[in-house]
Motif scaffolding. Structure first.
Motif, PDB file in Angstrom:
ATOM      1  N   ALA A  19       0.829  -1.207   0.000  1.00  0.00           N
ATOM      2  CA  ALA A  19       0.000   0.000   0.000  1.00  0.00           C
ATOM      3  C   ALA A  19       0.864   1.259   0.000  1.00  0.00           C
ATOM      4  CB  ALA A  19      -0.940  -0.010   1.204  1.00  0.00           C
ATOM      5  N   ALA A  20       1.911   1.285   0.807  1.00  0.00           N
ATOM      6  CA  ALA A  20       2.779   2.463   0.854  1.00  0.00           C
ATOM      7  C   ALA A  20       3.461   2.686  -0.492  1.00  0.00           C
ATOM      8  CB  ALA A  20       3.816   2.315   1.960  1.00  0.00           C
ATOM      9  N   PHE A  21       3.931   1.620  -1.116  1.00  0.00           N
ATOM     10  CA  PHE A  21       4.571   1.730  -2.424  1.00  0.00           C
ATOM     11  C   PHE A  21       3.580   2.241  -3.467  1.00  0.00           C
ATOM     12  CE2 PHE A  21       5.594  -0.169  -6.555  1.00  0.00           C
ATOM     13  CZ  PHE A  21       6.844   0.373  -6.762  1.00  0.00           C
ATOM     14  N   THR A  22       2.380   1.667  -3.485  1.00  0.00           N
ATOM     15  CA  THR A  22       1.369   2.054  -4.460  1.00  0.00           C
ATOM     16  C   THR A  22       0.936   3.506  -4.268  1.00  0.00           C
ATOM     17  OG1 THR A  22       0.611  -0.228  -4.545  1.00  0.00           O
ATOM     18  CG2 THR A  22      -0.888   1.441  -5.386  1.00  0.00           C
ATOM     19  N   ILE A  23       0.735   3.919  -3.030  1.00  0.00           N
ATOM     20  CA  ILE A  23       0.347   5.305  -2.755  1.00  0.00           C
ATOM     21  C   ILE A  23       1.461   6.259  -3.184  1.00  0.00           C
ATOM     22  CG2 ILE A  23      -0.110   6.947  -0.889  1.00  0.00           C
ATOM     23  CD1 ILE A  23      -1.577   4.590   0.537  1.00  0.00           C
ATOM     24  N   THR A  24       2.701   5.905  -2.884  1.00  0.00           N
ATOM     25  CA  THR A  24       3.831   6.761  -3.260  1.00  0.00           C
ATOM     26  C   THR A  24       3.926   6.915  -4.772  1.00  0.00           C
ATOM     27  OG1 THR A  24       5.021   6.097  -1.277  1.00  0.00           O
ATOM     28  CG2 THR A  24       6.320   7.056  -3.060  1.00  0.00           C
ATOM     29  N   ILE A  25       3.820   5.812  -5.503  1.00  0.00           N
ATOM     30  CA  ILE A  25       3.877   5.881  -6.964  1.00  0.00           C
ATOM     31  C   ILE A  25       2.707   6.689  -7.494  1.00  0.00           C
ATOM     32  CG2 ILE A  25       3.739   4.518  -9.088  1.00  0.00           C
ATOM     33  CD1 ILE A  25       6.458   4.397  -7.669  1.00  0.00           C
TER      34      ILE A  25
END
Length: 98
Positions: free
Chosen positions: A42-48
């Protein structure tokens, strides 16, 4: 961001029984939630997502902090990557369920 998302992911794991229980080679005490990867994803997806969206909605002075995105093939490359990732992920899930 991941440190903020990890506790809710752990609670979800406990709520839905997605835990690792002690026994056999596992020497830990108590049930350990196995949903920490959800917080990372989730953190990776939100950041991207923010990196892709923010430059178009921020004022030009703030958008200048983001790298230039002028490659005309970038959307096609991103979609190809997403398709390959989904294919590999789906294949892995099928093999595990056999």
């Amino acid at each position: 961001m991941t440190s903020c998302l990890t506790p809710p992911a752990g609670r979800l794991g406990v709520r839905y029984g997605l835990v690792d229980r002690p026994g056999g080679r596992r020497r830990h005490r108590g049930d350990i939630p196995r949903t920490g990867g959800l917080a990372l994803w989730a953190a990776f997806t939100i950041t991207i997502g923010l990196t892709l969206i923010l430059p178009s909605v921020l004022p030009p002075a703030a958008a200048a902090w983001f790298p230039q995105r002028d490659d005309p093939n970038e959307p096609a490359a991103a979609m190809g990557f997403a398709r390959r990732l989904a294919l590999l992920r789906g294949h892995g899930l099928r093999r595990r369920s056999l």
